[in-house]
Design a protein around this motif. Structure first.
Motif, PDB file in Angstrom:
ATOM      1  N   THR A  90      -5.813  21.789   6.543  1.00  0.00           N
ATOM      2  CA  THR A  90      -6.361  20.601   5.604  1.00  0.00           C
ATOM      3  C   THR A  90      -4.684  20.651   4.223  1.00  0.00           C
ATOM      4  O   THR A  90      -4.928  19.952   3.742  1.00  0.00           O
ATOM      5  CB  THR A  90      -7.299  20.733   5.320  1.00  0.00           C
ATOM      6  N   ARG A  91      -3.894  21.336   4.973  1.00  0.00           N
ATOM      7  CA  ARG A  91      -2.490  21.559   4.290  1.00  0.00           C
ATOM      8  C   ARG A  91      -1.504  21.430   4.637  1.00  0.00           C
ATOM      9  O   ARG A  91      -0.055  21.649   3.686  1.00  0.00           O
ATOM     10  CB  ARG A  91      -3.147  22.951   3.485  1.00  0.00           C
ATOM     11  N   ILE A  92      -1.342  21.180   6.394  1.00  0.00           N
ATOM     12  CA  ILE A  92      -0.021  20.624   6.411  1.00  0.00           C
ATOM     13  C   ILE A  92       1.019  19.689   6.373  1.00  0.00           C
ATOM     14  O   ILE A  92       0.173  18.442   6.286  1.00  0.00           O
ATOM     15  CB  ILE A  92      -0.406  22.120   7.922  1.00  0.00           C
ATOM     16  N   LYS A  93       2.152  19.485   6.764  1.00  0.00           N
ATOM     17  CA  LYS A  93       2.996  19.331   7.239  1.00  0.00           C
ATOM     18  C   LYS A  93       3.527  19.232   8.125  1.00  0.00           C
ATOM     19  O   LYS A  93       3.962  20.016   8.586  1.00  0.00           O
ATOM     20  CB  LYS A  93       4.087  18.253   6.058  1.00  0.00           C
ATOM     21  N   ILE A  94       3.592  17.877   8.967  1.00  0.00           N
ATOM     22  CA  ILE A  94       4.895  18.328  10.050  1.00  0.00           C
ATOM     23  C   ILE A  94       5.858  17.774  10.350  1.00  0.00           C
ATOM     24  O   ILE A  94       5.262  16.491  10.130  1.00  0.00           O
ATOM     25  CB  ILE A  94       3.656  18.471  11.442  1.00  0.00           C
ATOM     26  N   ALA A  95       7.316  17.863  10.677  1.00  0.00           N
ATOM     27  CA  ALA A  95       8.073  17.000  10.744  1.00  0.00           C
ATOM     28  C   ALA A  95       8.814  17.942  11.700  1.00  0.00           C
ATOM     29  O   ALA A  95       9.214  18.290  12.469  1.00  0.00           O
ATOM     30  CB  ALA A  95       9.262  16.902   9.134  1.00  0.00           C
ATOM     31  N   LYS A 108       6.384  13.848  10.509  1.00  0.00           N
ATOM     32  CA  LYS A 108       4.922  13.057  11.461  1.00  0.00           C
ATOM     33  C   LYS A 108       3.722  12.894  10.740  1.00  0.00           C
ATOM     34  O   LYS A 108       2.923  12.179  11.642  1.00  0.00           O
ATOM     35  CB  LYS A 108       5.485  13.373  12.901  1.00  0.00           C
ATOM     36  N   TYR A 109       2.981  14.177  10.590  1.00  0.00           N
ATOM     37  CA  TYR A 109       2.087  14.111   9.625  1.00  0.00           C
ATOM     38  C   TYR A 109       1.953  15.031   8.295  1.00  0.00           C
ATOM     39  O   TYR A 109       2.280  15.935   7.982  1.00  0.00           O
ATOM     40  CB  TYR A 109       1.079  15.199  11.033  1.00  0.00           C
ATOM     41  N   ALA A 110       0.634  14.303   7.630  1.00  0.00           N
ATOM     42  CA  ALA A 110       0.630  15.004   6.290  1.00  0.00           C
ATOM     43  C   ALA A 110      -0.696  14.780   6.384  1.00  0.00           C
ATOM     44  O   ALA A 110      -1.839  13.822   6.532  1.00  0.00           O
ATOM     45  CB  ALA A 110       1.354  13.938   5.627  1.00  0.00           C
ATOM     46  N   TYR A 111      -0.946  15.911   4.814  1.00  0.00           N
ATOM     47  CA  TYR A 111      -2.785  16.520   5.191  1.00  0.00           C
ATOM     48  C   TYR A 111      -3.639  15.393   4.248  1.00  0.00           C
ATOM     49  O   TYR A 111      -4.734  15.396   4.570  1.00  0.00           O
ATOM     50  CB  TYR A 111      -2.837  17.615   4.656  1.00  0.00           C
ATOM     51  N   LYS A 112      -2.864  14.502   3.253  1.00  0.00           N
ATOM     52  CA  LYS A 112      -3.419  13.862   2.513  1.00  0.00           C
ATOM     53  C   LYS A 112      -2.682  11.945   3.311  1.00  0.00           C
ATOM     54  O   LYS A 112      -1.141  11.842   3.270  1.00  0.00           O
ATOM     55  CB  LYS A 112      -2.936  14.496   1.304  1.00  0.00           C
ATOM     56  N   LYS A 113      -3.172  10.992   3.450  1.00  0.00           N
ATOM     57  CA  LYS A 113      -2.647   9.391   2.992  1.00  0.00           C
ATOM     58  C   LYS A 113      -2.074   9.750   2.398  1.00  0.00           C
ATOM     59  O   LYS A 113      -2.266   9.724   0.969  1.00  0.00           O
ATOM     60  CB  LYS A 113      -4.346   8.358   3.393  1.00  0.00           C
ATOM     61  N   GLY A 114      -1.025   8.625   2.305  1.00  0.00           N
ATOM     62  CA  GLY A 114       0.065   8.254   0.718  1.00  0.00           C
ATOM     63  C   GLY A 114       1.362   9.056   0.705  1.00  0.00           C
ATOM     64  O   GLY A 114       1.841   9.143   0.395  1.00  0.00           O
TER      65      GLY A 114
END
Length: 120
Positions: A90-95, A108-114
Protein backbone atom coordinates in the motif's frame (compact mmCIF):
# COMPACT_ATOMS: atom_id res chain seq x y z
CA UNK A 1 15.22 -10.80 -29.06
CA UNK A 2 12.55 -9.46 -26.75
CA UNK A 3 12.55 -5.80 -25.86
CA UNK A 4 13.65 -5.18 -22.29
CA UNK A 5 12.50 -2.62 -19.75
CA UNK A 6 13.74 -1.16 -16.52
CA UNK A 7 11.10 -1.62 -13.85
CA UNK A 8 11.52 0.22 -10.56
CA UNK A 9 9.57 -0.34 -7.36
CA UNK A 10 9.72 2.73 -5.13
CA UNK A 11 8.98 2.99 -1.41
CA UNK A 12 8.92 6.25 0.56
CA UNK A 13 11.36 6.51 3.48
CA UNK A 14 11.39 8.75 6.53
CA UNK A 15 15.17 9.28 6.58
CA UNK A 16 18.07 9.29 4.13
CA UNK A 17 19.56 6.03 5.45
CA UNK A 18 16.28 4.30 6.25
CA UNK A 19 15.35 2.42 9.39
CA UNK A 20 16.25 -1.14 10.34
CA UNK A 21 12.82 -2.17 9.03
CA UNK A 22 13.47 -0.36 5.71
CA UNK A 23 16.66 -2.42 5.28
CA UNK A 24 14.76 -5.62 6.11
CA UNK A 25 12.03 -4.62 3.63
CA UNK A 26 14.62 -3.98 0.89
CA UNK A 27 16.22 -7.40 1.38
CA UNK A 28 12.88 -9.22 1.53
CA UNK A 29 11.42 -7.45 -1.53
CA UNK A 30 14.57 -8.09 -3.56
CA UNK A 31 14.56 -11.77 -2.56
CA UNK A 32 10.86 -12.28 -3.40
CA UNK A 33 11.09 -10.43 -6.72
CA UNK A 34 14.27 -12.25 -7.77
CA UNK A 35 12.61 -15.63 -7.23
CA UNK A 36 9.26 -14.65 -8.76
CA UNK A 37 10.67 -12.94 -11.87
CA UNK A 38 13.07 -15.84 -12.51
CA UNK A 39 10.36 -18.49 -12.00
CA UNK A 40 8.10 -16.65 -14.47
CA UNK A 41 10.96 -16.14 -16.96
CA UNK A 42 10.31 -12.40 -16.95
CA UNK A 43 13.59 -10.94 -15.70
CA UNK A 44 15.78 -10.28 -12.68
CA UNK A 45 16.52 -7.81 -9.90
CA UNK A 46 19.42 -5.52 -10.84
CA UNK A 47 20.00 -3.65 -7.58
CA UNK A 48 18.72 -0.78 -5.48
CA UNK A 49 19.43 2.70 -4.24
CA UNK A 50 18.31 4.38 -1.08
CA UNK A 51 18.42 8.08 -0.25
CA UNK A 52 17.22 11.47 -1.37
CA UNK A 53 14.64 11.76 -4.12
CA UNK A 54 16.19 13.57 -7.12
CA UNK A 55 13.17 15.80 -7.69
CA UNK A 56 12.73 16.74 -4.02
CA UNK A 57 15.79 16.52 -1.74
CA UNK A 58 13.49 16.74 1.30
CA UNK A 59 11.94 13.36 0.42
CA UNK A 60 13.67 10.01 0.77
CA UNK A 61 13.03 6.85 -1.23
CA UNK A 62 14.07 3.25 -1.68
CA UNK A 63 14.25 2.22 -5.35
CA UNK A 64 14.52 -1.45 -6.33
CA UNK A 65 15.53 -1.90 -9.97
CA UNK A 66 14.58 -4.87 -12.14
CA UNK A 67 15.23 -5.68 -15.79
CA UNK A 68 12.18 -7.33 -17.35
CA UNK A 69 11.30 -8.67 -20.79
CA UNK A 70 7.56 -8.03 -20.73
CA UNK A 71 6.27 -4.83 -19.19
CA UNK A 72 2.60 -5.50 -18.31
CA UNK A 73 2.95 -9.12 -17.08
CA UNK A 74 5.94 -8.07 -14.95
CA UNK A 75 4.01 -5.19 -13.36
CA UNK A 76 1.12 -7.53 -12.57
CA UNK A 77 3.52 -10.10 -11.09
CA UNK A 78 5.32 -7.53 -8.93
CA UNK A 79 2.03 -6.16 -7.60
CA UNK A 80 0.73 -9.65 -6.80
CA UNK A 81 3.96 -10.80 -5.11
CA UNK A 82 4.23 -7.69 -2.94
CA UNK A 83 0.54 -7.86 -1.97
CA UNK A 84 0.57 -11.61 -1.25
CA UNK A 85 3.84 -11.34 0.72
CA UNK A 86 2.53 -8.35 2.69
CA UNK A 87 5.56 -6.23 1.79
CA UNK A 88 4.05 -2.76 2.23
CA UNK A 89 2.10 -3.01 -1.03
CA UNK A 90 0.00 0.00 0.00
CA UNK A 91 3.04 2.33 -0.16
CA UNK A 92 4.58 1.51 -3.55
CA UNK A 93 4.95 3.19 -6.90
CA UNK A 94 5.98 1.21 -9.97
CA UNK A 95 7.50 2.84 -13.05
CA UNK A 96 9.12 1.57 -16.24
CA UNK A 97 11.46 2.78 -18.95
CA UNK A 98 12.84 1.07 -22.08
CA UNK A 99 16.15 -0.64 -21.30
CA UNK A 100 19.28 0.87 -22.80
CA UNK A 101 17.64 4.20 -23.63
CA UNK A 102 18.11 7.50 -21.85
CA UNK A 103 14.47 8.33 -21.27
CA UNK A 104 12.42 9.12 -18.21
CA UNK A 105 10.50 6.61 -16.16
CA UNK A 106 6.76 6.41 -16.74
CA UNK A 107 4.60 5.82 -13.69
CA UNK A 108 2.57 2.61 -14.19
CA UNK A 109 1.10 2.08 -10.72
CA UNK A 110 0.73 4.22 -7.61
CA UNK A 111 -0.52 3.23 -4.18
CA UNK A 112 -3.07 6.04 -4.23
CA UNK A 113 -5.44 7.33 -6.93
CA UNK A 114 -4.50 10.76 -8.22
CA UNK A 115 -0.74 10.27 -7.84
CA UNK A 116 0.78 11.03 -11.22
CA UNK A 117 4.36 12.11 -10.53
CA UNK A 118 7.38 9.84 -10.42
CA UNK A 119 11.04 10.62 -9.93
CA UNK A 120 13.99 8.55 -8.76
Amino acid sequence: MNEQFWLVVQYPLKSVKGSQRDHWLRAKVMECLEISLADAGLGYVDGFDMGKCMSDPKKYVLNIFCVVTEEEPSIALVKRVLRDSRLDYTRIKIATMPYGKEETYTLKYAYKKGVTDFSL
